[in-house]
Design an enzyme around this catalytic site. Sequence first.
Site: not given
Ligand code: C5J
Length: 225
Positions: A27, A132, A165
């Site tokens: 991400d 995802k 994540c």
């Molecule tokens: C991720 C989030 N990528 N913190 N998303 O950690 O909402």
Amino acid sequence: MSDPVSIPANPAPFPLDPGGFALVIIDMQRDFLEPGGFGESLGNDVGQLRRTIQPLRAVLDATRALGLPVVHTREGHLPDLSDCPPSKLNRGLPSRRIGDPGPNGRILIRGEYGHDIIDELAPVAGEAVVDKPGKGAFYGTGFGDLLVAAGVSQLVVTGVTTEVCVHTTVREANDRGYDCLVLEDCVGSYFPEFQAAGLAMIAAQGGIFGWTATSADYLKALSAI
Ligand code: C5J
């Protein structure tokens, strides 16, 4: 196949299998990392995440140079939000919810500018990109099948955010039998206390769901392959 290369790690050295691992980049999207994006609009200091870019770029370059598998993930939803459960949609600031318009397009919506990976770490041809809908990379995706097809049993995990994540993915992977090495300076949290605790939790109790190491030690191991 080459012998495993030992990487100094917590809680114990990690035996990196040169032919049996993938680099996973979680991400690293504009919505989380860019000034003016979703993360910053929620009041977060994106500098806490942006410090991961330079070491992660070095890790990506070295891994690519050896032709080893690289998988990028992106958190996000379909434009009609049909893959976003109310439990996720109804949280957050009322004017800054998933699907709302923001400076980089609709927040966390596939195809929008903010949803894509930052230029510094943009995927190249041959690298998998897993979209995802959840926090973990396995839920609602083809990630598991992709790893099986690649024949890997170890994951070197990087990206953001450490306690959300990255943690969810490492926990999911651990339950599925993957050995996960998390690179400490290549994962980031908006909250320094969560960064420290998140890393400590992975390696605690004899490595309850993984190992942690520095990118410098990973790079040294790659140079020995
Ligand atoms: C991720 C989030 N990528 N913190 N998303 O950690 O909402």
